[in-house]
Scaffold this active site. Sequence first.
Site, PDB file in Angstrom:
ATOM      1  N   GLY A   1       0.790  -1.218   0.000  1.00 24.81           N
ATOM      2  CA  GLY A   1       0.000   0.000   0.000  1.00 24.81           C
ATOM      3  C   GLY A   1       0.821   1.265   0.000  1.00 24.81           C
ATOM      4  O   GLY A   1       0.317   2.336   0.330  1.00 24.81           O
TER       5      GLY A   1
ATOM      6  N   LYS B   1      -0.066   2.273  -4.723  1.00 26.94           N
ATOM      7  CA  LYS B   1      -0.471   3.579  -5.253  1.00 26.94           C
ATOM      8  C   LYS B   1       0.015   3.754  -6.693  1.00 26.94           C
ATOM      9  O   LYS B   1      -0.516   4.590  -7.428  1.00 26.94           O
ATOM     10  CB  LYS B   1       0.098   4.690  -4.367  1.00 26.94           C
ATOM     11  CG  LYS B   1      -0.268   4.602  -2.884  1.00 26.94           C
ATOM     12  CD  LYS B   1      -1.744   4.739  -2.630  1.00 26.94           C
ATOM     13  CE  LYS B   1      -2.070   5.019  -1.171  1.00 26.94           C
ATOM     14  NZ  LYS B   1      -1.616   3.970  -0.240  1.00 26.94           N
TER      15      LYS B   1
ATOM     16  N   ASP C   1      -7.629   7.880   2.527  1.00 29.87           N
ATOM     17  CA  ASP C   1      -6.525   8.485   3.248  1.00 29.87           C
ATOM     18  C   ASP C   1      -5.802   9.520   2.400  1.00 29.87           C
ATOM     19  O   ASP C   1      -5.864   9.493   1.174  1.00 29.87           O
ATOM     20  CB  ASP C   1      -5.543   7.405   3.703  1.00 29.87           C
ATOM     21  CG  ASP C   1      -5.048   6.542   2.546  1.00 29.87           C
ATOM     22  OD1 ASP C   1      -5.865   6.208   1.660  1.00 29.87           O
ATOM     23  OD2 ASP C   1      -3.855   6.197   2.515  1.00 29.87           O
ATOM     24  N   ASP C   2      -5.109  10.422   3.080  1.00 31.29           N
ATOM     25  CA  ASP C   2      -4.228  11.404   2.453  1.00 31.29           C
ATOM     26  C   ASP C   2      -4.954  12.289   1.449  1.00 31.29           C
ATOM     27  O   ASP C   2      -4.513  12.466   0.309  1.00 31.29           O
ATOM     28  CB  ASP C   2      -3.036  10.700   1.780  1.00 31.29           C
ATOM     29  CG  ASP C   2      -2.232   9.861   2.758  1.00 31.29           C
ATOM     30  OD1 ASP C   2      -2.282  10.156   3.962  1.00 31.29           O
ATOM     31  OD2 ASP C   2      -1.563   8.914   2.313  1.00 31.29           O
TER      32      ASP C   2
ATOM     33  N   ASN D   1       2.364  -2.622   6.589  1.00 30.05           N
ATOM     34  CA  ASN D   1       2.688  -1.923   5.343  1.00 30.05           C
ATOM     35  C   ASN D   1       4.197  -1.725   5.343  1.00 30.05           C
ATOM     36  O   ASN D   1       4.704  -0.831   6.013  1.00 30.05           O
ATOM     37  CB  ASN D   1       1.958  -0.578   5.289  1.00 30.05           C
ATOM     38  CG  ASN D   1       2.256   0.200   4.024  1.00 30.05           C
ATOM     39  OD1 ASN D   1       2.331  -0.360   2.939  1.00 30.05           O
ATOM     40  ND2 ASN D   1       2.422   1.514   4.163  1.00 30.05           N
TER      41      ASN D   1
END
Length: 449
Positions: free
Chosen positions: A8, A39, A115-116, A256
């Site tokens: 991830g 990603k 997220d983010d 992760n």
Amino acid sequence: MLTGVIEGFYGRDWRREERLAVFDWTQAAGMIAYIYGPKDDVHVRARWRVPYDTDALARLANLGAEARARDLAFLVAIAPCLDVIYSDARDRAALLGRIDQLALAGMRDIVLLFDDIPSVLSDADLAVFESFAAAQADMANRVLARLSDTGGGRVIFCPTEYCGRMAGGDPRGSAYLRLLGQALDPAIDVFWTGPEIVSETITADHLRAVAEVLRRKPMIWDNFHANDYDIRRVHAGPLGGRGRDLLPLVAGWITNPNNEAEANFPVIHTTGAFLTDPDYAPETAIAHAIADWQPRFRLALGGDAVPVDLIALLCDLFWQPFALGPDTGHVLARIRAALTVHRPDPAAPDWQTALADLRALKTRINRLFVLMTEVENRDLFHAFHGYLWEAQEEIGHLVAYCDWLDTAPAAGKDFPAPDRVHNFYRRGYGVAVQEILQRDPHGRFHHGA
């Protein structure tokens, strides 16, 4: 409890062969899941609306079959959060279409990543939803309902506030988490990284507070060994800062790890030991991991392998995000203490002992560096080569300076001499920025008294 590994991170994703190796390590470590969420796969995040083409879907399905052949659950992540309009029927249809595509290919366990991202709603969504949390919960609930209507499946949700710092330091005080806990279907698990994005420690009291506000046990997304936030580091030491008293308080534990797949053998091995061994101790766990890791260090010619003590040095050099390895840390602490003297006395026993230990460490690092260049597994070699190069250079510079001090140079002399090229001094953009910043030994910035 769901345990395993998530791919991830931000950065170049793993190749198929690397993923299969990670599958094997995960299964051997007693964990049961692999989450596909790189990603770098544009379908996961940047182009989440675009379906996988036939070939890409087949490759993903084959990966899932390989995981299941090892008794691992295979979950696929989707991150529609960068530009989704939660109230837009077209965006809902695009997301559910992706869910249908994956489900038809045999992948029914989904991880939704929010997220983010900025925690704001579009004007269109503000007219429909009372809060950011309500909009996200609505989308996640729709995904779970779609899976339930077509044969069932699991949904794990990563919130926008996924650690204590993002929740203002107190999860119980976060309106976002409170509303999310109320609105999200109880069957949906929620990821949490601890008090920080990369948490040095996680406590039972902290997890109880998170469970209270989320109305469910959190699922740990553990970034302890991640390195995508700092490309100058890699972490090959054991999992630490977590006690086994946490395990009854969580719905799962997913690591992760490093971007470099080959660097993750000790990460996965020790995480599995933490999750399965009632007597888990980091020092014991890393020793067992090193012994099991050694066959991957087979030398290209001659059939021998890098000795266990040098693999232990590799782990010690690149230990943990918040701590030096015990051996490296001890040697550097001794020489640091010796250098507190303005002009060390070469005859002083403490100085000679510290310098001898430093020289011995340099010799071992140099030997490790050479042997790693001969390792048959070139992916393993390249995973560590850049970091080892830097470790060798830095220890060489330190020893050279201390050797110069050991000659009792005259007062006022500098090292290196003015006519020497300062080849070990880094230059360029990054150094120029760092020179502007006035910082203390803890990395905090100051300007004047």
